[in-house]
Design a protein around this motif. Structure first.
Motif, mmCIF file in Angstrom:
data_model
loop_
_atom_site.group_PDB
_atom_site.id
_atom_site.type_symbol
_atom_site.label_atom_id
_atom_site.label_comp_id
_atom_site.label_asym_id
_atom_site.label_seq_id
_atom_site.Cartn_x
_atom_site.Cartn_y
_atom_site.Cartn_z
ATOM 1 N N LYS A 258 -14.785 0.536 -20.903
ATOM 2 C CA LYS A 258 -15.728 1.767 -20.582
ATOM 3 C C LYS A 258 -15.289 2.931 -21.475
ATOM 4 C CE LYS A 258 -18.997 4.882 -17.621
ATOM 5 N NZ LYS A 258 -19.288 5.198 -16.661
ATOM 6 N N PHE A 259 -15.941 2.991 -23.092
ATOM 7 C CA PHE A 259 -15.751 4.478 -23.061
ATOM 8 C C PHE A 259 -16.278 5.364 -23.167
ATOM 9 C CE2 PHE A 259 -15.512 7.553 -26.852
ATOM 10 C CZ PHE A 259 -13.987 6.965 -27.153
ATOM 11 N N GLU A 260 -16.119 6.658 -22.873
ATOM 12 C CA GLU A 260 -16.476 7.650 -22.476
ATOM 13 C C GLU A 260 -15.813 9.004 -23.873
ATOM 14 O OE1 GLU A 260 -17.931 8.170 -17.556
ATOM 15 O OE2 GLU A 260 -15.745 7.887 -17.961
ATOM 16 N N PHE A 261 -16.783 10.586 -23.876
ATOM 17 C CA PHE A 261 -16.334 10.993 -24.767
ATOM 18 C C PHE A 261 -16.888 12.121 -23.718
ATOM 19 C CE2 PHE A 261 -16.720 13.534 -28.625
ATOM 20 C CZ PHE A 261 -15.641 14.258 -28.751
ATOM 21 N N LEU A 262 -15.605 13.588 -23.302
ATOM 22 C CA LEU A 262 -16.284 14.174 -21.959
ATOM 23 C C LEU A 262 -16.196 15.654 -22.207
ATOM 24 C CD1 LEU A 262 -15.131 11.768 -19.404
ATOM 25 C CD2 LEU A 262 -17.531 12.138 -20.127
ATOM 26 N N LYS A 263 -16.604 16.916 -22.038
ATOM 27 C CA LYS A 263 -15.992 17.996 -21.482
ATOM 28 C C LYS A 263 -16.195 18.464 -20.509
ATOM 29 C CE LYS A 263 -18.542 22.355 -23.496
ATOM 30 N NZ LYS A 263 -17.922 21.759 -25.120
ATOM 31 N N PHE A 264 -14.556 19.139 -20.980
ATOM 32 C CA PHE A 264 -13.747 19.197 -19.495
ATOM 33 C C PHE A 264 -14.176 20.126 -18.918
ATOM 34 C CE2 PHE A 264 -10.271 20.666 -17.289
ATOM 35 C CZ PHE A 264 -10.298 19.548 -15.758
ATOM 36 N N TYR A 265 -14.529 21.105 -20.373
ATOM 37 C CA TYR A 265 -14.768 22.718 -19.331
ATOM 38 C C TYR A 265 -15.050 23.438 -20.557
ATOM 39 C CZ TYR A 265 -13.115 27.800 -19.158
ATOM 40 O OH TYR A 265 -13.217 29.157 -18.687
ATOM 41 N N ASN A 266 -16.308 23.786 -20.073
ATOM 42 C CA ASN A 266 -17.230 24.958 -20.361
ATOM 43 C C ASN A 266 -17.072 26.834 -21.037
ATOM 44 O OD1 ASN A 266 -19.358 26.684 -21.552
ATOM 45 N ND2 ASN A 266 -20.839 24.963 -20.700
ATOM 46 N N LYS A 267 -16.775 26.809 -21.814
ATOM 47 C CA LYS A 267 -16.192 28.783 -22.159
ATOM 48 C C LYS A 267 -17.288 29.631 -22.201
ATOM 49 C CE LYS A 267 -13.766 30.666 -25.776
ATOM 50 N NZ LYS A 267 -13.152 30.518 -26.705
ATOM 51 N N ASP A 268 -18.537 29.271 -22.084
ATOM 52 C CA ASP A 268 -19.390 30.157 -21.979
ATOM 53 C C ASP A 268 -19.271 30.378 -20.230
ATOM 54 O OD1 ASP A 268 -20.255 30.038 -24.483
ATOM 55 O OD2 ASP A 268 -21.281 28.645 -24.660
ATOM 56 N N THR A 269 -20.044 29.028 -19.343
ATOM 57 C CA THR A 269 -19.809 29.506 -17.512
ATOM 58 C C THR A 269 -18.306 29.334 -17.401
ATOM 59 O OG1 THR A 269 -19.687 26.831 -18.137
ATOM 60 C CG2 THR A 269 -22.375 28.180 -18.426
ATOM 61 N N LYS A 270 -17.723 28.994 -18.086
ATOM 62 C CA LYS A 270 -16.276 28.820 -17.198
ATOM 63 C C LYS A 270 -16.424 28.054 -15.930
ATOM 64 C CE LYS A 270 -15.376 34.004 -18.385
ATOM 65 N NZ LYS A 270 -15.808 34.429 -19.482
ATOM 66 N N GLU A 271 -17.534 27.122 -16.226
ATOM 67 C CA GLU A 271 -16.951 25.686 -15.378
ATOM 68 C C GLU A 271 -16.298 24.949 -15.648
ATOM 69 O OE1 GLU A 271 -21.018 27.311 -12.775
ATOM 70 O OE2 GLU A 271 -20.954 25.762 -14.923
ATOM 71 N N PHE A 272 -15.748 24.270 -14.772
ATOM 72 C CA PHE A 272 -14.958 22.814 -14.950
ATOM 73 C C PHE A 272 -16.099 21.598 -15.220
ATOM 74 C CE2 PHE A 272 -11.637 25.266 -14.028
ATOM 75 C CZ PHE A 272 -10.883 24.809 -14.962
ATOM 76 N N ASN A 273 -16.375 20.949 -15.955
ATOM 77 C CA ASN A 273 -17.629 19.786 -15.832
ATOM 78 C C ASN A 273 -17.067 18.873 -16.421
ATOM 79 O OD1 ASN A 273 -18.428 20.482 -18.434
ATOM 80 N ND2 ASN A 273 -19.071 21.838 -18.160
ATOM 81 N N THR A 274 -17.974 17.374 -16.165
ATOM 82 C CA THR A 274 -17.833 16.573 -17.149
ATOM 83 C C THR A 274 -19.224 15.923 -18.273
ATOM 84 O OG1 THR A 274 -18.381 15.123 -15.245
ATOM 85 C CG2 THR A 274 -15.751 15.787 -15.467
ATOM 86 N N LYS A 275 -19.506 16.480 -18.898
ATOM 87 C CA LYS A 275 -20.776 17.068 -19.630
ATOM 88 C C LYS A 275 -19.846 15.321 -20.712
ATOM 89 C CE LYS A 275 -23.230 18.232 -23.816
ATOM 90 N NZ LYS A 275 -23.418 19.829 -24.485
ATOM 91 N N GLU A 276 -21.060 14.667 -20.870
ATOM 92 C CA GLU A 276 -20.768 13.367 -21.508
ATOM 93 C C GLU A 276 -21.794 13.636 -22.872
ATOM 94 O OE1 GLU A 276 -20.813 8.861 -22.404
ATOM 95 O OE2 GLU A 276 -21.492 9.884 -20.346
ATOM 96 N N PHE A 277 -20.799 13.572 -24.442
ATOM 97 C CA PHE A 277 -21.478 13.463 -25.846
ATOM 98 C C PHE A 277 -22.566 12.029 -26.184
ATOM 99 C CE2 PHE A 277 -18.863 17.119 -25.279
ATOM 100 C CZ PHE A 277 -19.351 17.602 -26.772
ATOM 101 N N LYS A 278 -23.459 12.325 -26.804
ATOM 102 C CA LYS A 278 -24.081 11.727 -26.970
ATOM 103 C C LYS A 278 -23.739 11.127 -28.163
ATOM 104 C CE LYS A 278 -28.354 13.088 -24.310
ATOM 105 N NZ LYS A 278 -30.050 13.098 -24.241
ATOM 106 N N GLU A 279 -23.960 9.539 -28.322
ATOM 107 C CA GLU A 279 -24.040 8.806 -30.153
ATOM 108 C C GLU A 279 -25.446 9.731 -30.779
ATOM 109 O OE1 GLU A 279 -23.568 4.666 -29.265
ATOM 110 O OE2 GLU A 279 -21.791 4.954 -27.690
ATOM 111 N N GLU A 280 -24.211 9.087 -31.645
ATOM 112 C CA GLU A 280 -25.082 9.087 -33.564
ATOM 113 C C GLU A 280 -25.276 7.904 -33.547
ATOM 114 O OE1 GLU A 280 -24.417 12.164 -35.646
ATOM 115 O OE2 GLU A 280 -22.997 13.636 -34.836
ATOM 116 N N THR A 281 -26.363 7.694 -33.985
ATOM 117 C CA THR A 281 -26.343 5.808 -34.966
ATOM 118 C C THR A 281 -26.625 6.333 -36.314
ATOM 119 O OG1 THR A 281 -26.986 5.217 -32.852
ATOM 120 C CG2 THR A 281 -26.853 3.924 -34.613
ATOM 121 N N ILE A 282 -25.516 5.641 -37.344
ATOM 122 C CA ILE A 282 -25.630 5.137 -38.854
ATOM 123 C C ILE A 282 -26.224 4.077 -38.801
ATOM 124 C CG2 ILE A 282 -24.213 6.034 -40.774
ATOM 125 C CD1 ILE A 282 -24.805 8.575 -38.760
#
Length: 258
Positions: A234-258
């Motif tokens: 399983k491959f995941e692309f994630l955000k560890f920290y949100n600079k704006d909200t100062k919160e740690f999270n695991t937001k996942e980026f959605k794939e673009e399809t070419i």
């Protein structure tokens, strides 16, 4: 079970004000600590430092907390694989002697869980970047580095800091347009049979699917705090920290399809 692989790039330690660097260091150390549960290997895909000039007996000051955390990971049996970027390529024996980390100066090809990975920092791949390609050859030449080491460390490291700032501004302001060179290179490598192409350099996090293959630009740890994880196919692309909200999270980026 430690069977996860982590990838991140473009932290640029030493780039900003002391306050901003403390935050970046704090978040990075929390990220590295979070890996201890399941990491088998961690890939640093270039530009961990905003500048790095290594003399025989002198290295840039600071970063000791990050070094200590990397050392802890290694003592836990986690492998650290370091690919030099365009800001931190000037390395000697320090990382090998102190931590047992080999520095890779060429792109990395690896097979993980029967999937083929091609890992490249991304520098020199942008269209119309001939000037940088020439400069890269000059700066990385052993003779250039030998002569530079005759400059006093205070001056040499100061020059490196200034040059890195100029390079970073150039990269940030460069108009990559819809075709940036990196995506085109990634598509070509995927057509050669690779399953994943991972790069950094652009500071623009994105995940793009080309047919059955995936290209990821890992983004940066200046604004985006993004990373990739591969575990049990399983491959995941994630955000560890949100600079704006100062919160740690695991937001996942959605794939673009070419």
């Amino acid at each position: 079970m430690k069977n996860a692989y982590y990838f991140f790039s473009d932290v640029h330690l030493g780039m900003s004000s002391r306050e901003e660097e403390k935050l970046k260091e704090k978040v990075l150390i929390a990220f590295l600590e979070s890996m201890r549960i399941d990491a088998a290997e961690v890939f640093i895909v270039g530009d961990l430092f905003d500048y790095w000039i290594e003399y025989k007996s002198v290295i840039p000051k600071g970063f000791y907390k990050v070094f200590a955390k990397l050392s802890e990971l290694i003592e836990d049996g986690i492998k650290i694989t370091y690919l030099a970027g365009n800001h931190d390529f000037w390395k000697g024996k320090y990382f090998k002697e102190e931590f047992g980390i080999d520095i890779n100066f060429e792109p990395i090809e690896r097979t993980l869980e029967n999937k083929k990975f091609f890992i490249h920092h991304g520098d020199g791949l942008a269209f119309n970047d001939t000037g940088y390609k020439i400069l890269k050859k000059v700066l990385r030449h052993p003779v250039s580095q030998f002569l530079y080491k005759w400059i006093h460390p205070d001056i040499g490291i100061g020059l490196a800091r200034s040059t890195s700032r100029t390079s970073r501004v150039h990269t940030h302001n460069k108009d990559y347009s819809a075709k940036d060179g990196l995506r085109e290179f990634a598509e070509k490598k995927l057509n050669e049979g690779y399953d994943f192409i991972l790069m950094g350099h652009r500071h623009n996090p994105s995940i793009v699917k080309f047919g059955e293959g995936i290209y990821v630009n890992l983004g940066d740890w200046i604004d985006n705090f993004t990373f990739a994880k591969f575990k049990e196919s399983k491959f995941e692309f994630l955000k560890f920290y949100n600079k704006d909200t100062k919160e740690f999270n695991t937001k996942e980026f959605k794939e673009e399809t070419i």
